[in-house]
Design a protein around this motif. Structure first.
Motif, PDB file in Angstrom:
ATOM      1  N   SER A 192     -13.998  56.419 -14.994  1.00  0.00           N
ATOM      2  CA  SER A 192     -13.319  55.369 -15.775  1.00  0.00           C
ATOM      3  C   SER A 192     -12.209  54.699 -14.965  1.00  0.00           C
ATOM      4  CB  SER A 192     -12.753  55.958 -17.066  1.00  0.00           C
ATOM      5  OG  SER A 192     -11.652  56.819 -16.801  1.00  0.00           O
ATOM      6  N   LEU A 193     -11.674  55.412 -13.968  1.00  0.00           N
ATOM      7  CA  LEU A 193     -10.577  54.877 -13.155  1.00  0.00           C
ATOM      8  C   LEU A 193     -11.067  54.129 -11.914  1.00  0.00           C
ATOM      9  CD1 LEU A 193      -8.040  57.870 -13.113  1.00  0.00           C
ATOM     10  CD2 LEU A 193      -7.683  55.645 -14.180  1.00  0.00           C
ATOM     11  N   ARG A 194     -12.329  54.259 -11.598  1.00  0.00           N
ATOM     12  CA  ARG A 194     -12.845  53.776 -10.314  1.00  0.00           C
ATOM     13  C   ARG A 194     -12.469  52.311 -10.051  1.00  0.00           C
ATOM     14  NH1 ARG A 194     -17.020  55.107  -6.712  1.00  0.00           N
ATOM     15  NH2 ARG A 194     -17.630  56.873  -8.022  1.00  0.00           N
ATOM     16  N   GLU A 195     -12.735  51.429 -10.971  1.00  0.00           N
ATOM     17  CA  GLU A 195     -12.477  50.003 -10.747  1.00  0.00           C
ATOM     18  C   GLU A 195     -10.989  49.741 -10.525  1.00  0.00           C
ATOM     19  OE1 GLU A 195     -13.189  45.705 -13.028  1.00  0.00           O
ATOM     20  OE2 GLU A 195     -14.289  47.498 -13.679  1.00  0.00           O
ATOM     21  N   GLN A 196     -10.151  50.369 -11.333  1.00  0.00           N
ATOM     22  CA  GLN A 196      -8.708  50.178 -11.211  1.00  0.00           C
ATOM     23  C   GLN A 196      -8.205  50.698  -9.865  1.00  0.00           C
ATOM     24  OE1 GLN A 196      -6.339  52.311 -14.135  1.00  0.00           O
ATOM     25  NE2 GLN A 196      -4.519  52.176 -12.842  1.00  0.00           N
ATOM     26  N   VAL A 197      -8.655  51.877  -9.471  1.00  0.00           N
ATOM     27  CA  VAL A 197      -8.181  52.490  -8.225  1.00  0.00           C
ATOM     28  C   VAL A 197      -8.666  51.687  -7.014  1.00  0.00           C
ATOM     29  CG1 VAL A 197      -8.273  54.552  -6.771  1.00  0.00           C
ATOM     30  CG2 VAL A 197      -7.947  54.784  -9.240  1.00  0.00           C
ATOM     31  N   GLU A 198      -9.891  51.211  -7.051  1.00  0.00           N
ATOM     32  CA  GLU A 198     -10.404  50.381  -5.950  1.00  0.00           C
ATOM     33  C   GLU A 198      -9.541  49.140  -5.768  1.00  0.00           C
ATOM     34  OE1 GLU A 198     -14.442  49.715  -7.097  1.00  0.00           O
ATOM     35  OE2 GLU A 198     -15.208  51.363  -5.855  1.00  0.00           O
ATOM     36  N   LEU A 199      -9.165  48.534  -6.883  1.00  0.00           N
ATOM     37  CA  LEU A 199      -8.309  47.344  -6.832  1.00  0.00           C
ATOM     38  C   LEU A 199      -6.936  47.696  -6.277  1.00  0.00           C
ATOM     39  CD1 LEU A 199      -7.937  44.337  -7.520  1.00  0.00           C
ATOM     40  CD2 LEU A 199      -7.228  45.025  -9.818  1.00  0.00           C
TER      41      LEU A 199
END
Length: 510
Positions: A192-199
């Protein structure tokens, strides 16, 4: 250009400017070097990680800093090595090392395990465990960062686990690693955090790659002093050494802090006394502007009159070890290895001093027996921040059940001398909104000082106990260090007596 590591990414989330200084001005960053105690915490974390590896037999350890670590990691993964410790991965911009990779033959992929010494359950001042949501979030972002870098390196991951110490584990005999360490599947959270952390990773790399430091202020500008980054004064040179960031518990009044900053108010001299100032903050500003204390003599008198002689000025020194070294202890439990006690039979008498320092084996029984020898059934126990001493009394009562009634009775008899300052009955401008004994003593008893002692603080005492327990101090130095530890703890309780005396004299003079 440097690659963004997991450590720097987590630090970036706290304060981007501070990490920029680390990347571009190492000399300035290194001015704020770690204390011996902070270094020992890092070493303790490494020790916990090494201990946790017992849960994963026959693992292959890669030396993180060794040449060819990435190439060796790739070789071991290609060979489907069952367990790998400290596998190293990188992309063109990011770098990560995994504490544990364990081959999952069913999923035909590796499970990743991140080991943490720190636990998101923390003890409050009353000894109760509470979840630290911020720390838990940090752990999850940490694991997500690793997952992204490893998978970008072409390695398939299955489950993502967090491994940490079980605070409810009680040692009995040899350590049981399966009970000592808890595993929690964080796979859904990480996804669930992947997109936020990548950004965030992309933003962090872009920010840190700037040749010139981005304009201040840093994010710490909107936090209280205790939450400031290590290079705050370098990043924000316009902020005075004593500023509104030092207002009492201003970190818990974020809206008010933002209002003051938006109004251009930084210096304490410029803070206006209006309806927004209440309680401790109001008294702090009044005392500062007056240049003299705010005093409530009636309340101080009332506090002191509630004390019963003899007075027992008591202070513990403890070691909060992550791994329980003795039977009956839990992770992070404080080992009470020393106490100092000044006993005052009457207001006119001189205090008698008693002390105990145990540096070998479990000190709990000897500490309890010594306390019982010198503390009678009547009289007030005086401490500074009594919640700490009382939490230790509760723990000692469990460890030494034959003295539990005595130890638990101490709790009801304990008075917190700090209350006179905390309750705003005596507010001095030089306290600067604080109530620690190190702030109060120089004002009320300027002739006493910790500065000339070999052991100057509680963290120094902790580090001394650790060094002695680990055999790092030679026999030639040992007796000298013991004496320094005794002198420090003795000053703590004598300081309490002298502060009590100063308040008593203030009442008598008025």
């Amino acid at each position: 250009m440097s690659k963004l590591s997991k450590t720097d990414y987590i630090s970036y989330r706290e304060c981007p400017h501070n990490v920029w200084v680390k990347w571009h001005n190492q000399k300035e960053y290194d001015k704020h070097e770690l204390s011996d105690f902070e270094k020992s915490l890092i070493e303790a974390g490494i020790g916990v990680e090494e201990l946790a590896r017992n849960k994963f037999p026959n693992g292959f350890l890669i030396e993180k800093r060794s040449a060819g670590a990435e190439e060796l990691t790739k070789k071991l993964i290609d060979e489907k090595t069952p367990v790998i410790f400290q596998a190293v991965f990188s992309t063109d911009r990011f770098l990560a090392a995994a504490d544990v990779l364990k081959w999952n033959s069913i999923a035909q992929a590796y499970d990743i395990y991140e080991i943490k010494m720190s636990n998101s359950e923390e003890e409050d001042e009353n000894g109760n465990l509470k979840k630290n949501k911020k720390k838990e979030e940090q752990f999850e972002h940490d694991l997500a960062f690793q997952t992204i870098v490893i998978e970008a390196s072409g390695v398939k991951l299955n489950k993502k686990y967090l491994v940490r110490l079980n605070r409810k584990y009680v040692r009995q005999g040899e350590l049981n690693f399966d009970e000592l360490f808890l595993e929690e599947d964080k796979s859904p959270v990480v996804e669930s955090l992947r997109e936020q952390v990548e950004l965030e990773m992309e933003e962090a790399y872009k920010f840190l790659s700037k040749e010139k430091m981005p304009p201040p202020p840093c994010v710490c500008y909107y936090k209280g002093r205790s939450s400031h980054c290590t290079t705050f004064s370098y990043i924000n040179p316009n902020v005075p050494e004593y500023s509104i960031h030092d207002l009492n518990r201003i970190g818990n009044s974020k809206k008010f802090l933002e209002e003051l900053l938006d109004e251009g108010i930084l210096a304490m001299d410029d803070v206006e006394i209006d309806d927004r100032l209440k309680g401790a903050k109001l008294n702090q500003v009044i005392a500062h502007k007056k240049g003299s204390p705010v005093v409530d003599l009636d309340k101080i008198k009332e506090e002191l009159e509630n004390l019963t002689f003899p007075l027992y000025f008591l202070d513990y020194e403890t070691y909060p070890t992550a791994i329980p070294p003795f039977n009956g202890y839990t992770p992070f439990q404080h080992i009470v290895f020393q106490y100092s006690l000044h006993v005052l039979d009457s207001a006119e008498s001189e205090p008698k001093h008693f002390e105990c320092l145990i540096l070998q084996g479990d000190p709990s029984k000897k500490i309890a027996e010594s306390l019982r020898e010198h503390i009678d059934e009547k009289g007030t126990i005086v401490s500074w921040h009594k919640a700490f001493e009382n939490s230790r009394n509760k723990e000692l009562a469990k460890l030494v059940p034959e003295h539990s009634k005595f130890l638990l009775r101490l709790i009801d008899r304990t008075y917190d001398l700090k209350d006179i300052v905390e309750k705003q009955y005596f507010v001095h401008p030089e306290f600067r909104g604080k109530s620690s004994i190190k702030k109060v003593l120089p004002v009320l008893v300027p002739e006493l000082s910790y500065s000339n002692l070999g052991v100057k603080s509680g963290t120094d005492a902790i580090e001394s106990y650790r060094q002695i327990s680990a055999g790092e101090i030679t026999s030639n130095e040992l007796e000298n260090r013991k004496q320094e530890m005794l002198e420090y703890c003795k000053l703590d309780t004598y300081a309490m007596y002298k502060i009590w005396k100063a308040f008593s004299n203030l009442i008598a003079e008025n």
